[in-house]
Design a protein around this motif. Structure first.
Motif, mmCIF file in Angstrom:
data_model
loop_
_atom_site.group_PDB
_atom_site.id
_atom_site.type_symbol
_atom_site.label_atom_id
_atom_site.label_comp_id
_atom_site.label_asym_id
_atom_site.label_seq_id
_atom_site.Cartn_x
_atom_site.Cartn_y
_atom_site.Cartn_z
ATOM 1 N N VAL A 109 0.837 -1.297 -0.010
ATOM 2 C CA VAL A 109 -0.169 0.120 0.018
ATOM 3 C C VAL A 109 0.791 1.329 0.079
ATOM 4 N N ASP A 110 0.707 2.193 -0.897
ATOM 5 C CA ASP A 110 1.314 3.434 -0.996
ATOM 6 C C ASP A 110 0.410 4.734 -0.662
ATOM 7 N N GLY A 111 -0.976 4.367 -0.544
ATOM 8 C CA GLY A 111 -1.613 5.706 -0.318
ATOM 9 C C GLY A 111 -2.873 5.191 0.514
ATOM 10 N N MET A 112 -3.328 6.282 1.170
ATOM 11 C CA MET A 112 -4.679 6.174 2.000
ATOM 12 C C MET A 112 -5.608 7.397 1.714
ATOM 13 N N ARG A 113 -6.931 6.936 1.882
ATOM 14 C CA ARG A 113 -7.675 8.260 1.750
ATOM 15 C C ARG A 113 -8.807 8.142 2.570
ATOM 16 N N VAL A 114 -9.213 9.213 3.240
ATOM 17 C CA VAL A 114 -10.933 9.415 3.917
ATOM 18 C C VAL A 114 -11.846 9.975 2.986
ATOM 19 N N VAL A 115 -12.759 9.187 2.881
ATOM 20 C CA VAL A 115 -13.920 9.533 2.066
ATOM 21 C C VAL A 115 -15.203 9.779 2.819
ATOM 22 N N TRP A 116 -15.810 10.913 2.389
ATOM 23 C CA TRP A 116 -17.160 11.598 3.076
ATOM 24 C C TRP A 116 -18.177 11.257 2.081
ATOM 25 N N GLY A 117 -19.220 10.704 2.167
ATOM 26 C CA GLY A 117 -20.576 10.668 1.393
ATOM 27 C C GLY A 117 -21.366 11.930 1.467
ATOM 28 N N ARG A 118 -22.194 12.021 0.718
ATOM 29 C CA ARG A 118 -22.864 13.485 1.027
ATOM 30 C C ARG A 118 -23.921 13.494 2.285
ATOM 31 N N ASP A 119 -24.083 12.229 2.902
ATOM 32 C CA ASP A 119 -25.046 12.103 4.210
ATOM 33 C C ASP A 119 -23.904 12.177 5.220
ATOM 34 N N ALA A 120 -22.470 12.045 5.041
ATOM 35 C CA ALA A 120 -21.575 11.997 6.227
ATOM 36 C C ALA A 120 -21.650 13.012 7.449
ATOM 37 N N ARG A 121 -21.394 12.453 8.545
ATOM 38 C CA ARG A 121 -21.786 13.395 9.608
ATOM 39 C C ARG A 121 -20.602 13.091 10.607
ATOM 40 N N PHE A 122 -19.294 13.437 10.041
ATOM 41 C CA PHE A 122 -18.210 13.403 10.829
ATOM 42 C C PHE A 122 -17.062 14.344 10.414
ATOM 43 N N ALA A 123 -16.013 14.697 11.092
ATOM 44 C CA ALA A 123 -15.072 15.519 10.676
ATOM 45 C C ALA A 123 -13.653 14.911 10.992
ATOM 46 N N VAL A 124 -12.596 15.206 10.357
ATOM 47 C CA VAL A 124 -11.359 14.640 10.647
ATOM 48 C C VAL A 124 -10.703 15.488 11.479
ATOM 49 N N ALA A 125 -9.896 15.039 12.689
ATOM 50 C CA ALA A 125 -9.225 15.850 13.677
ATOM 51 C C ALA A 125 -7.489 15.648 13.664
ATOM 52 N N SER A 126 -7.266 14.369 13.122
ATOM 53 C CA SER A 126 -5.940 14.345 12.748
ATOM 54 C C SER A 126 -5.551 13.075 11.931
ATOM 55 N N VAL A 127 -4.361 12.890 11.483
ATOM 56 C CA VAL A 127 -4.151 11.550 10.815
ATOM 57 C C VAL A 127 -2.640 11.158 10.978
ATOM 58 N N ALA A 128 -2.494 9.926 11.489
ATOM 59 C CA ALA A 128 -1.401 9.376 12.087
ATOM 60 C C ALA A 128 -1.013 8.282 10.803
ATOM 61 N N LEU A 129 0.292 8.160 10.339
ATOM 62 C CA LEU A 129 0.527 7.114 9.604
ATOM 63 C C LEU A 129 1.897 6.504 9.815
ATOM 64 N N THR A 130 1.903 4.877 9.515
ATOM 65 C CA THR A 130 3.006 4.472 9.802
ATOM 66 C C THR A 130 3.405 3.732 8.507
ATOM 67 N N ALA A 131 4.929 3.859 8.186
ATOM 68 C CA ALA A 131 5.358 3.234 6.842
ATOM 69 C C ALA A 131 6.818 2.632 7.104
ATOM 70 N N ARG A 132 6.961 1.667 6.398
ATOM 71 C CA ARG A 132 8.263 0.933 6.499
ATOM 72 C C ARG A 132 9.284 1.862 6.171
ATOM 73 N N SER A 133 10.421 2.202 6.928
ATOM 74 C CA SER A 133 11.491 2.906 6.522
ATOM 75 C C SER A 133 12.090 2.489 5.304
ATOM 76 N N ASP A 134 12.520 3.556 4.342
ATOM 77 C CA ASP A 134 13.538 3.094 3.415
ATOM 78 C C ASP A 134 15.042 2.970 3.918
ATOM 79 N N SER A 135 15.086 3.458 4.825
ATOM 80 C CA SER A 135 16.554 3.789 5.469
ATOM 81 C C SER A 135 17.026 2.638 6.302
ATOM 82 N N THR A 136 17.109 1.460 5.840
ATOM 83 C CA THR A 136 17.393 0.500 6.780
ATOM 84 C C THR A 136 18.890 -0.244 6.387
ATOM 85 N N ALA A 137 19.510 -0.745 7.447
ATOM 86 C CA ALA A 137 20.824 -1.377 7.309
ATOM 87 C C ALA A 137 20.982 -2.149 8.204
#
Length: 866
Positions: free
Chosen positions: A578-606
């Motif tokens: 997975v390289d992407g994530m999204r939040v989708v609101w429908g026309r009748d959605a009743r919520f708001a986003v306060a924050s987003v936290a993401l975790t990814a595999r580091s490309d700087s490993t040794a």
């Protein structure tokens, strides 16, 4: 015309949630002190009143000090996630406004002067982008800043236009819109009836606006202490001052009217019966100059305010004299900036930038003096207020070494970075002394293997904890990023339907009622995500992921946990491919986003120590190297950071430089290398598994006589040169690029400019360390004009005073010019003073003398000795 604001309506439940406080800091940290002190609370709804040549508030004398914060309504310093990103013009985030005003209070301010709360013309983001067309969205940040100042018990002085042609606009916009002449320093702004009518309509539209956050019209809000006719308006006529001041007085009878030109006191201001406050500016400030202007203003029956003075000269000796002068009602320094949205401070390169508690010893001394001065003027000490708690915005795993970034806390003097392992206790790993907000990114050089958690504790000058960040857990192979959603720089894209609503210490993001929307993120190798939302019940949010972050979206089912009143955490884990994530609101959605936290595999490993590398510039064993030369080396594969030692001795004893924790393969010295000396270099690349070392040597050239200002040999790229020589944004377009050496080796600087409406173009170099030019005779430089008759104005700031000399060149051949210091004089707009070369802090170059696109080259600038 009457401007009607069309508000984007968020569902009722979100409006209620907008007042919900964010989670409180962990135990052991003081709660955020949001309320103003009691004296400010009692005066919240009382107008500041003029009583002859003095001001009163709630029947008591009102004297004040504070900062200029010109950017509160429209900010030229908005950049990306890295404070080093190029700036852009945009509305400041709610956090920046809140953090900056809290910082002002922490420094004892009771009044703030803010240009862009009133000056907002001619830019697509401004209040009036073009004549007669108003931008409702531009009012939002102005509304919020006024509401936040009101909440904190601060008063505002708001200029209505500007004498200068800066990004936020000014009086020349009205002339250009109407096709009027800008000659004679824009005199038509004061004399042409159409220009006057257009400006009065702008003023009426602004002053009668109703604040969306307070429900109060600007003219009815005592937070706005005074409307200033304009910033440094030169050339005002007596009838213009009377007419415009009377116009403001009619619209806002309970608020004060201020006015002033660039220097001294303006006779038209002193004579007008409609003006309450005479405003004068000082670069640099002197006690005698302030006293003379204050005496003239009060003799004419006006209240006197020093609306701007350069912060670089803020000393107890000066400010105690100002505070002791009863004719001085207020004094405001230039200028205050707060924390960056993601880490560090908001940068600004005009030479007068103030951050709290101070980036350098000189700035810390100035901050202390300014805070004491504010206490003397107001009669009460600075309140120990604290802003939003620190926020860990990123934890990256760099080859076994964790790197942390955090957003700072207004009022904090330092931070402790704490770490714990599974089941363990918190331990401070940042050393015995607190680190500063500008020390981020911070490297955990003792990163252990396996999972760990981090938090950042904001502390005051005594070391007492003020607030604690949320905890972030990670491993040596993960990157963590946290988006507080104050801006769009972390996200990869969003629908135009999304709007922000300030909510306590953060924002809520949602589309307008009945509209759909999406918020997208793109990160390579995403493994987990947590989206915190506000909702009155279990949220109907849709989370989707994509293999490439742009297409093929598929819905995933998150785990939903209630994390507070009206707050839910939506979590997904175990993601693969997975390289992407999204939040989708429908026309009748009743919520708001306060924050987003993401975790990814580091490309700087040794799993081993860093690979081999070498010094690339200066070339090993090179001779005749610039004394200002930066060091560059090839990147060591797998390096988390570098350590550098430079010495004049082969055994590296008595090092000239010994630094560690360098993130990039390069180092720029802050002082010149010794002349004609062989220097020995050792660079060590380190990661979580070991170290690799490279050594080299080079020899510097015999120096130019005197003090080298710049030989342009140290810049690795045009971007690096442009960063050190930014354009004066009030002038015409000009760029600085590297060119072949004119004298010696390395580079020269080429300036390309196009004369335009501003009448000047120039670049400004703020010296990172003040230079001592005492014992030198003048300035020397190599110059190659691009045309016969070209000119170059050379300007420098010595001990706070400006000096300049304009050179005119015959022919286009290259030449070395020497200008004795006796030929320099103060610019006509600057405060005269003594020539004290003991502390030179700035050099600026303004080419001219041509009518079309032009260029000129400069090299080897030095203060020479006879």
């Amino acid at each position: 015309m009457t401007l009607r604001i069309r508000r984007t309506v968020v569902v009722a439940v979100l409006a209620a949630l907008a007042t919900t406080a964010l989670p409180a800091p962990p135990a052991g940290a003081g709660a955020r002190q949001q309320a103003p002190d009691e004296s400010a609370r009692r005066a919240d709804h009382t107008f500041v009143v003029r009583d002859g040549t003095r001001l009163t508030l709630a029947g008591r004398p009102f004297r004040f000090a504070g900062p200029n914060m010109y950017w509160l309504g429209l900010d030229e310093n908005v950049g990306g996630t890295d404070p080093a990103d190029p700036p852009a013009v945009d509305h400041p985030t709610y956090f920046r406004i809140r953090d900056g005003l809290t910082t002002a209070r922490r420094m004892g301010a009771t009044v703030v002067r803010a240009h862009t709360l009133g000056v907002s013309t001619g830019h697509p983001r401004s209040l009036e982008p073009s004549l007669g067309e108003f931008n409702p969205e531009a009012f939002d940040r102005i509304d919020y800043a006024i509401a936040e100042a009101r909440r904190q018990g601060l008063r505002l002085i708001v200029p209505l236009t500007d004498n200068w042609q800066y990004y936020h606009g000014g009086r020349y916009d009205f002339l250009r819109w109407l096709g009027l002449s800008t000659d004679d320093d824009g005199a038509a702004f004061y004399t042409d009836p159409a220009a006057r009518a257009a400006f009065k309509e702008y003023v009426r539209t602004l002053l009668t606006h109703v604040n969306r956050y307070t429900g109060t019209a600007y003219t009815d809000d005592p937070t706005i202490m005074a409307w200033e006719l304009g910033n440094e308006l030169n050339g005002m006529t007596a009838d213009w001052v009377d007419d415009l001041a009377g116009h403001v007085r009619t619209l806002a009878p309970r608020q004060l009217v201020a006015a002033g030109s660039q220097h001294g006191v303006d006779p038209a201001v002193l004579a007008s019966p409609h003006v309450d406050i005479s405003d004068s500016h000082y670069y640099p400030p002197t006690a005698a100059g302030i006293a003379a202007d204050a005496a003239a203003a009060t003799a004419a029956g006006k209240v006197y305010v020093a609306g701007e003075f350069g912060s670089g000269q803020a000393t107890d000796e000066l400010l105690n004299q100002v505070a002791a002068n009863p004719d001085v009602t207020g004094a405001l320094f230039w200028s205050l900036f707060g924390h960056h949205d993601h880490h560090g401070f908001v940068p600004h390169g005009d030479g007068f930038t103030v951050h709290y508690p101070g980036d350098t010893p000189a700035m810390r001394t100035a901050v202390t003096a300014l805070t004491r001065f504010a206490g003397r003027m107001s009669g009460r000490p600075a309140p120990a207020v604290t802003g939003d708690r620190p926020l860990l915005t990123a934890v990256d795993a760099d080859y076994g070494i964790n790197t942390l970034r955090w957003r700072g806390t207004a009022g904090a003097t330092g931070y402790l970075v704490q770490r714990r392992g599974p089941g363990g206790a918190w331990a401070t790993v940042s050393g015995t002394e607190p680190v500063g907000a500008d020390d981020a990114p911070w490297f955990d050089l003792t990163t252990p293997t396996g999972p760990v958690s981090y938090r950042v504790v904001a502390v005051d000058a005594t070391g007492a904890a003020l607030a604690v960040s949320r905890t972030v857990g990670t491993t040596g192979s993960q990157d963590q990023v946290y988006d507080p959603l104050e801006d769009w720089f972390v996200s990869a894209g969003h629908s135009d339907s999304l709007r922000r609503t300030p909510a306590g210490d953060g924002v809520l993001v949602a589309p307008g009622r009945g509209r759909s929307g999406e918020l997208r993120y793109r990160r390579a190798d995403l493994t987990a995500a947590t989206v915190t939302v506000a909702s009155s019940g279990r949220p109907r949010a849709v989370l989707q992921v994509s293999a490439d972050g742009t297409s093929g979206w598929r819905t995933v089912r998150p785990r939903i946990d209630r994390v507070g009143p009206g707050r839910y955490a939506l979590s997904v884990a175990g993601l693969r491919g997975v390289d992407g994530m999204r939040v989708v609101w429908g026309r009748d959605a009743r919520f708001a986003v306060a924050s987003v936290a993401l975790t990814a595999r580091s490309d700087s490993t040794a799993s081993t120590a860093p690979g081999a590398f070498a010094l690339t510039a200066p070339a090993p064993d090179a001779t005749g190297v610039s004394r200002l030369a930066a060091l560059d080396w090839s990147a060591a594969p797998g390096a988390a950071y570098y350590s550098l030692t430079v010495s004049a001795h082969a055994d590296l004893s008595a090092p000239l430089v010994a630094v560690s924790g360098l993130r990039t393969p390069g180092f720029t010295p802050t002082t010149a290398w010794p002349a004609g000396t062989t220097l020995h270099v050792r660079i060590t690349a380190t990661n979580g598994y070991g170290s690799t070392t490279a050594t080299a040597a080079f020899t510097t050239r015999a120096d130019l006589p005197g003090v080298v200002v710049d030989d342009f040999d140290t810049y690795p790229s045009d971007a690096a040169l442009a960063a050190d020589y930014p354009r004066n944004t009030g002038g015409d377009p000009i760029t600085a690029t590297l060119a072949p050496a004119g004298e010696g080796s390395g580079h020269s600087m080429r300036l390309d400019w196009t004369p335009g409406a501003s009448g000047y173009a120039g670049v400004i170099r703020n010296l990172s360390v003040p230079q001592d030019w005492r014992g030198t005779t003048g300035l020397r430089m190599w110059v190659e004009p691009g045309a016969d008759g070209q000119q170059l104005t050379v300007q420098f700031v010595a001990s706070g005073f400006y000096w300049e000399k304009t050179l005119t060149f015959a022919g286009t051949e290259a030449r070395v010019v020497q200008v004795p210091f006796g030929d320099f004089a103060p610019p006509p707009w600057a405060t005269p003073g003594p020539l004290d070369l003991g502390s030179v802090t700035q050099m600026s170059l303004y080419p001219g003398g041509t009518t079309g696109a032009s260029s000129l080259r400069i090299d080897s600038v030095a203060a020479y000795a006879s």
